[in-house]
Enzyme design. Structure first.
Site, short mmCIF file in Angstrom:
data_model
loop_
_atom_site.label_atom_id
_atom_site.label_comp_id
_atom_site.label_asym_id
_atom_site.label_seq_id
_atom_site.Cartn_x
_atom_site.Cartn_y
_atom_site.Cartn_z
N ASP A 224 14.42 4.32 0.93
CA ASP A 224 14.55 2.97 1.49
C ASP A 224 15.64 3.04 2.55
O ASP A 224 16.78 3.40 2.25
CB ASP A 224 14.97 1.97 0.40
CG ASP A 224 13.87 1.69 -0.61
OD1 ASP A 224 12.74 2.15 -0.40
OD2 ASP A 224 14.15 1.01 -1.61
N ASP A 379 5.06 -5.69 -3.70
CA ASP A 379 6.37 -5.97 -4.30
C ASP A 379 6.24 -7.12 -5.29
O ASP A 379 6.64 -8.25 -4.99
CB ASP A 379 7.38 -6.36 -3.20
CG ASP A 379 7.56 -5.27 -2.16
OD1 ASP A 379 7.70 -4.10 -2.54
OD2 ASP A 379 7.55 -5.58 -0.95
#
Ligand code: 1PR
Length: 523
Positions: A224, A379
């Site tokens: 990330d 998500d």
């Protein structure tokens, strides 16, 4: 000097990088004469058969290519570069292939996930110089929904098993072509490329220890990435998506260095997520493109990039579409792009009208680059309910009761990195995205992210049984046993982890060592 045929779609950057890493120079074809003048020609193909053949026709490359092939000078076709050699393909029945090899290209008809994505082995049918230095049990990276069927068995160099035995490479004189991607197959792939470049390599026929080949479960390292408060691009890591600790963005290292480390340690794939992509625009946020360019120079396994893939209007009113963003990512070295927030909005629009527009990011990118190049990153977070019919969503009965003792839950999709919940569940999202052309689902879980508690098996089962494309299980890995659990209790094809690798708690090799003998892995 190697001549490389780039017809403008897919990732030729990784092929160029792999060849250059072996000390060769690459010249890119700019005209039919370049093809006719080539000494060694490499034709990497990614995308869709019909689109590829139309571009070859438009550029007037078809006749020079046929002439080159008939001259029997060294040729290496990769993936669609293999399929192009055949007469026709079920993928585009109205378009002719080059017809150099008798036979056709057919879609997999199997009870397994399609595309066939990942690392699989080879059954060696003949001797070839491209095998020199291989032991026989190596695995190579495949990503395709179609495979070739040769009328004449004498051209078959290798086969691979996936549902049934299919042709995974051919050789006719000096014309060699592989369905797998040597440029994305780590050390073993580089050996094959090296042998192609060095025409004096000794022909051999490696011997495999097993009678059939098997697709390995993939271990993916995820990075990330975002800028911290000092404007440095860093690999960060959230705890249920909160990447700040004591007010500061966690800094777990530099993206290019970490990716190289994971490649060396045996990661089967590497994923970069630009987690502020919902507010930054990738074509303005150039460092991410540079990360890809640098990484793809030395990392020869598939690279996925996500973040900010959507239509966008800049401050001067210039409009960009998602396909342009994706194209820039592919040109910079990505093999797949991952769409997060925009996929939710696309699915919502589709559910409202029941109609495809043909213009959504998922449809547009998969049309040009193929379904396998489009990952949808989800998500979701759990929303507990008291009964299955309380909401109009895919509700599951859960063994992990909610805070009020609720025995049911659904998984709510979010956008903008979990900041905004939507009235859409993860199962429906995955189904719609598959229909629109997504090739893979990256299934995160906000409740488990960064917790080390293990993957959310119930979520993964709910989604993996609802779609036929591969599912990447993500979020929560804390121990080697969690990988075993996700591969045995669900149909996930790969497992992604971040925190345990960044913090050096468990090396990738240890995960593989634990799985070896229990679950098929690439050693
Ligand atoms: O919405 O298309 O611009 O894409 C943004 C992308 O960034 C999405 O794919 C979204 O998942 C990701 N993202 C956005 N915000 C965050 C955040 O953490 N604040 N990261 C974020 C998502 C989840 C995983 C993580 C696993 C494994 N990160 O990728 O790596 O949960 O972690 P673990 O092994 O440590 O548990 P768009």
């Amino acid at each position: 000097m190697i001549t490389l045929l780039d017809y403008g779609a897919g990732n030729v950057r990784s092929v160029i990088n792999a060849i250059e890493s072996l000390g060769e120079t690459v010249k890119i074809v700019a005209s039919g004469e370049d093809i006719l003048a080539a000494e060694k020609l490499v034709f990497p193909g990614v995308g869709a058969f019909g689109n590829m053949m139309r571009i070859l026709q438009e550029k007037k490359y078809v006749d020079p290519l046929r002439a080159y092939l008939h001259s029997n000078r060294p040729f290496l076709g990769i993936c669609l570069g293999l399929q192009a050699l055949f007469e026709h393909s079920e993928e585009a029945p109205d378009v002719n292939g080059l017809g150099f090899i008798a036979g056709s290209v057919k879609r997999f008809v199997i009870d397994l996930s399609v595309p066939h994505i990942g690392w699989n082995g080879l059954n060696f049918k003949q001797t070839s110089r491209i095998f020199s230095g291989l032991y026989g049990d190596e695995k190579f990276y495949f990503v395709h929904s179609y495979h070739v069927v040769a009328d004449d068995a004498s051209v078959i160099l290798t086969t691979t098993d996936y549902g049934y035995e299919f042709v995974s490479s051919i050789q006719k004189g000096n014309i060699i072509a592989t369905q797998f991607h040597p440029e994305k197959s780590g050390r073993a792939g580089l050996v094959i490329l090296q042998n192609f470049l060095k025409t004096t390599a000794e022909p051999i026929r490696p011997v495999r220890s097993a009678a059939t080949t098997a697709l390995a479960k993939r271990i993916i390292a995820c990075l990330d990435v975002r800028s911290n408060d000092q404007s440095d691009l860093v690999v960060t890591k959230g705890d249920r998506y909160d990447v700040r600790e004591g007010g500061e963005v966690r800094n777990l290292g530099k993206p290019v260095e970490l990716a190289q480390r994971y490649y060396a340690e045996g990661a089967d794939e590497i994923t970069f997520l630009n987690i502020t992509g919902f507010r930054d625009f990738p074509l303005e946020d150039m460092p991410m493109l540079e990360v890809l360019r640098q990484t793809s120079k030395n990392v020869f396994v598939p690279l996925t990039i996500g973040g900010g893939i959507r239509d966008y209007t800049d401050k001067d009113g210039h409009k960009y579409d998602a396909l342009e963003v994706a194209a820039e990512y592919f040109r910079s070295g990505a093999d797949k792009v991952s769409i997060g927030s925009d996929a939710v909005l696309i699915a919502e629009a589709y559910l409202q009208t029941g109609r495809r527009t043909g213009r959504s990011a998922i449809e547009a990118i998969s049309r040009v680059y193929g379904n396998q190049a489009v990952v949808v990153s989800v998500d979701p977070r759990r929303v507990y309910v008291n009964s299955a019919d309380e909401v109009n969503h895919a509700v599951i009965e859960t063994a992990i009761a909610g805070p009020g003792g609720e025995r049911y839950c659904w998984y709510q999709c979010t956008i903008k990195g979990g900041r905004e919940g939507r009235d859409l569940d993860a199962v429906t999202l995955a189904r719609v995205c598959e229909k629109l052309g997504a090739g893979e689902i990256l299934l995160n879980c906000i409740d488990r992210d960064g917790t080390n508690l293990g993957f959310d098996i119930e979520l993964i089962n709910a989604v993996a049984t609802a779609v036929s494309i591969p599912v990447i299980a993500s979020s929560g890995a804390g121990r080697v046993e969690h990988f075993h659990e996700v591969f045995t209790a669900t149909e996930a094809e790969s497992a992604l982890a971040a925190g345990i690798f960044h913090r050096r708690e468990i090396p990738i090799a240890e995960v593989k060592k634990y799985l070896d003998g229990k679950v098929e892995v690439r050693r």
